[in-house]
Every structure is written in structure tokens, then in C-alpha cells.
Design a protein around this motif. Sequence first.
Motif, mmCIF file in Angstrom:
data_model
loop_
_atom_site.group_PDB
_atom_site.id
_atom_site.type_symbol
_atom_site.label_atom_id
_atom_site.label_comp_id
_atom_site.label_asym_id
_atom_site.label_seq_id
_atom_site.Cartn_x
_atom_site.Cartn_y
_atom_site.Cartn_z
ATOM 1 N N LEU A 34 39.328 30.441 33.095
ATOM 2 C CA LEU A 34 40.380 29.438 33.273
ATOM 3 C C LEU A 34 41.642 29.825 32.512
ATOM 4 N N ALA A 35 41.458 30.438 31.333
ATOM 5 C CA ALA A 35 42.611 30.785 30.497
ATOM 6 C C ALA A 35 43.484 31.876 31.110
ATOM 7 N N ILE A 36 42.894 32.750 31.935
ATOM 8 C CA ILE A 36 43.677 33.859 32.482
ATOM 9 C C ILE A 36 44.381 33.503 33.788
ATOM 10 N N ILE A 37 44.149 32.306 34.318
ATOM 11 C CA ILE A 37 44.745 31.935 35.601
ATOM 12 C C ILE A 37 46.279 32.050 35.596
ATOM 13 N N PRO A 38 46.995 31.439 34.644
ATOM 14 C CA PRO A 38 48.468 31.515 34.710
ATOM 15 C C PRO A 38 48.999 32.941 34.693
ATOM 16 N N GLY A 39 48.465 33.778 33.788
ATOM 17 C CA GLY A 39 48.970 35.141 33.685
ATOM 18 C C GLY A 39 48.726 35.956 34.941
ATOM 19 N N VAL A 40 47.512 35.871 35.472
ATOM 20 C CA VAL A 40 47.183 36.668 36.655
ATOM 21 C C VAL A 40 47.986 36.215 37.863
ATOM 22 N N VAL A 41 48.011 34.926 38.128
ATOM 23 C CA VAL A 41 48.673 34.405 39.321
ATOM 24 C C VAL A 41 50.182 34.617 39.273
ATOM 25 N N ILE A 42 50.805 34.248 38.166
ATOM 26 C CA ILE A 42 52.268 34.305 38.084
ATOM 27 C C ILE A 42 52.768 35.743 38.025
ATOM 28 N N ILE A 43 52.244 36.514 37.084
ATOM 29 C CA ILE A 43 52.777 37.863 36.861
ATOM 30 C C ILE A 43 52.434 38.796 38.020
ATOM 31 N N THR A 44 51.200 38.729 38.518
ATOM 32 C CA THR A 44 50.831 39.607 39.633
ATOM 33 C C THR A 44 51.641 39.289 40.877
ATOM 34 N N THR A 45 51.867 38.022 41.137
ATOM 35 C CA THR A 45 52.688 37.634 42.296
ATOM 36 C C THR A 45 54.076 38.249 42.208
ATOM 37 N N LEU A 82 45.478 35.229 45.226
ATOM 38 C CA LEU A 82 45.111 35.724 43.896
ATOM 39 C C LEU A 82 44.170 34.754 43.195
ATOM 40 N N LEU A 83 44.449 33.463 43.350
ATOM 41 C CA LEU A 83 43.599 32.453 42.717
ATOM 42 C C LEU A 83 42.176 32.514 43.267
ATOM 43 N N LEU A 84 42.055 32.610 44.584
ATOM 44 C CA LEU A 84 40.734 32.581 45.208
ATOM 45 C C LEU A 84 39.991 33.904 45.091
ATOM 46 N N ASN A 85 40.688 34.999 45.349
ATOM 47 C CA ASN A 85 40.011 36.292 45.475
ATOM 48 C C ASN A 85 40.093 37.177 44.236
ATOM 49 N N THR A 86 41.022 36.879 43.338
ATOM 50 C CA THR A 86 41.142 37.695 42.120
ATOM 51 C C THR A 86 40.682 36.928 40.889
ATOM 52 N N VAL A 87 41.228 35.741 40.684
ATOM 53 C CA VAL A 87 40.893 34.982 39.477
ATOM 54 C C VAL A 87 39.411 34.611 39.447
ATOM 55 N N PHE A 88 38.884 34.118 40.561
ATOM 56 C CA PHE A 88 37.469 33.739 40.574
ATOM 57 C C PHE A 88 36.560 34.963 40.474
ATOM 58 N N TYR A 89 37.044 36.092 40.983
ATOM 59 C CA TYR A 89 36.304 37.345 40.797
ATOM 60 C C TYR A 89 36.268 37.714 39.316
ATOM 61 N N LEU A 90 37.424 37.622 38.657
ATOM 62 C CA LEU A 90 37.490 37.914 37.227
ATOM 63 C C LEU A 90 36.682 36.907 36.417
ATOM 64 N N MET A 91 36.695 35.646 36.860
ATOM 65 C CA MET A 91 35.895 34.647 36.172
ATOM 66 C C MET A 91 34.413 34.984 36.282
ATOM 67 N N GLY A 92 34.000 35.465 37.441
ATOM 68 C CA GLY A 92 32.611 35.886 37.594
ATOM 69 C C GLY A 92 32.260 36.992 36.612
ATOM 70 N N ILE A 93 33.203 37.920 36.432
ATOM 71 C CA ILE A 93 32.982 39.017 35.482
ATOM 72 C C ILE A 93 32.879 38.480 34.057
ATOM 73 N N THR A 94 33.789 37.580 33.676
ATOM 74 C CA THR A 94 33.772 37.058 32.306
ATOM 75 C C THR A 94 32.515 36.236 32.043
ATOM 76 N N VAL A 95 32.014 35.532 33.056
ATOM 77 C CA VAL A 95 30.776 34.764 32.881
ATOM 78 C C VAL A 95 29.603 35.711 32.630
ATOM 79 N N LEU A 96 29.479 36.746 33.464
ATOM 80 C CA LEU A 96 28.374 37.691 33.314
ATOM 81 C C LEU A 96 28.469 38.491 32.017
ATOM 82 N N THR A 97 29.667 38.983 31.722
ATOM 83 C CA THR A 97 29.831 39.774 30.494
ATOM 84 C C THR A 97 29.715 38.900 29.254
#
Length: 388
Positions: free
Chosen positions: A240-251, A52-67
Motif C-alpha cells: 500500500l505504501a508504494i502505490i503513490p510512487g509507482v503510479v505517479i512517477i511511472t506514469t 499500473l495500479l492493477l497490473n504493477t502495484v498488485f504484482y509488487l504487493m504480491g512480491i512484498t507479501v511473499l518476501t
Amino acid sequence: MDNKTTTKKHFNRRIKEAIIFLLIIIVVFGLLGSRMGMANMMNTIMRTAHDLLLNTVFYLMGITVLTGALSKLLAEFGVINLLEKLLRPLMKPLYNLPGVAALGGVMTFLSDNPAIIALSKDKNFSSYFKKYQLVSLTNFGTAFGMGFVVIISMIGYGQNYLSGALVGLCGAVVGSIISTRLMQRFTLKAFPEMNAPVMTQKEIAQEEQFEEEKEQKESIFIRTLNAMLDGGKTGVELGLAIIPGVVIITTMVLLITNSAPMDGYNGGIGQGVPILPWLADKIHWVFEWLFGFNHMEFIAFPMTALGSVGAALGLVSSFAKEGILDGNAVAVCTAIGMCWSGYLSTHAAMLDSLGYRKLISKAILAHTIGGLFAGIFAHFLYLLISLI
């Protein structure tokens, strides 16, 4: 004496909480470990979190950077002000939101849920909102998250499913209205003081003066470059701020939603014990009446969409291969998939990044209701269209 009594009561309460917490942890993970094997369970948790950290969070970070960069550009050149004037007559009666909120819906539709947060962090955007309206953007934006991907994926399973996907889009809009309005109601009821502007008139005037001075000093090229870089920097911070929520809750959601692979548990990514689908199957008649599901396998879709709509779309492929997929299922799954779009894994992170962690439970409750009504509306609308 009173202080000693109070301290003793507090100590006893803390002891009880600790015992209850340990019992819950032992029971939950004991049951999961007994099915999966304790070593397999621990390996699955760690590997899923890493994936999730590698394939989801960094994907979402890419989205937040572009948006973030895009939102800053839109603010810099007055597009947000134009949208407010054009769309306010539509957004105000439906969502009780300023017209600029529609931009957030478009951006999440084309990308994913966190795109709305990149916008809300922009002062030019948030200045149109009251505080309770700003936090309701988590529900509004999530209801359209990955909408384009969901619709294209559904259509890809067969040309006959186009009408079902469009009906599902209508259902998601209905769900978004219900979810956003409920979130606003829950927030104002609990915190009436949030019925205040995000920025005061003085702050808005200062911001406008600052922007005017900057426009006079800097060229269009420099303004464009600075806007993109500043917006992108904000996107990184949000990622960076969404890492804990995505990783912990999705897992945790995947751990109690997914099942074992064909060859049994082996500690791989995304494995789990299907507790949520099992509970849903106990009330299958509810899903049959509300959603028109003829096959209980479809229940797995909304259960999985709670944590990840991308993972839920993978289930639809198996439904199509089994020959059980129909237009009604496409409509309902599109509506629920768009509206929920993994909100359990992103709502906490999104509200935390906005500084309103205290509203997480209210946002989740409102969005749960909104998603259910999205599916119900899609089902009955599809039935009505089929009769015509």
C-alpha cells in the motif's frame, strides 16, 4: 515591523512559486497535449495509472507479501544470523554492509525491488545495520531487481547471447557497489547523525529476550504459522505504501519516454511523447563511445528502464526482430536493465515507506551514476573478452 516584513516576503515568495509552478505545468502539459491531443493525453494518463495500479502495484504487493513472509521465517529460525557470520567478510569490504544484506540482493534478483524493503522492516534483520546503511539498501536491492527475469529474457533471444548476459551481470554488480557506496557517502555528508545503529544494544537485548521466551512457549508449527502471517501482513502494508510512487512517477516517465502506436495517438495505455529518447539522441556520440551502441534505437532501452525494466525488455524483442541486436548490446542492456530496473518509479516509494523521504534525490543521483557505470563496465569488459 520585522514580523510584518518577514510575512510580506514570505507571501511574495509563495506568489512567485505559484506563478512559476503554473507556468511549468502549462508549458509541459501544453506541449504534450499539442502532440497527443489534450483528450488523448488525459485518457492515456488515467488509463496508464489504472493499469499500473492493477497490473504493477498488485504484482509488487504480491512480491512484498511473499518476501515478507519468507524474511520473517528466515529470521524466526536463525538463518539471518547464520548469513551474517558467513557473508560479512564479503559484504563489508565491497558494500560496507552487514553480511545479511546479501539475502536482500538474492531476493530482489529473484523478484523485484520492493522485496528489500520487506526485509528491512524486520527487526532481526535491521538490527545489524546503521541508519545510513539501512537506507542504502534501496540502492543495493534495486541494482539486482528482476535480475533473473532480465538474464533469462536476454538469453532467450539467442544462445549466442549467454556470454553477453553474464557480462551484463558483472556490470550490474559493479554498478551496485558504486550506487550503494555513493548513497552512503551522500547520506552521511548531509546527515552525520545517521551514523548510528538502527537499534540500540538495549533494544536488541530486549528483542532477543522476547524471541527466546516465545520459542519456549510456542511449538515449531505455531512459530512457523505466526511468522508467515506476520511477515505477510507487513508485506501488505508495504504494498500500500508504494502505490503513490509507482503510479505517479511511472506514469510521468512513460509519458515522456514512449511514443505513439502505428495508428497514431488514441488515448491508450502507455502512450507518450519520446522526449527523453530525443534528448539522448542529441548526444548520441556519448552513447556510442561509452556503451558501444551501433544503432541509436538502443538508447530507448536505458531511457525506458528508468521507469520499467519490464517495458524495456519488450524493446529488446523488437531489436532482435530487426536484426540489430548483438552481444555488446545484450551485455550493456542487461547491466543497465538490472541496475536501474525502474528505479525512478520505485526509489521514491521505497524510501517513503522507510520514513526517509528526504533522501530520495540523493538515492536517485547515486543510482543514476551507478547504472551508467554498470553499462560502461559491461561494454569494455565485453570488448576485452571479444579480443581474447
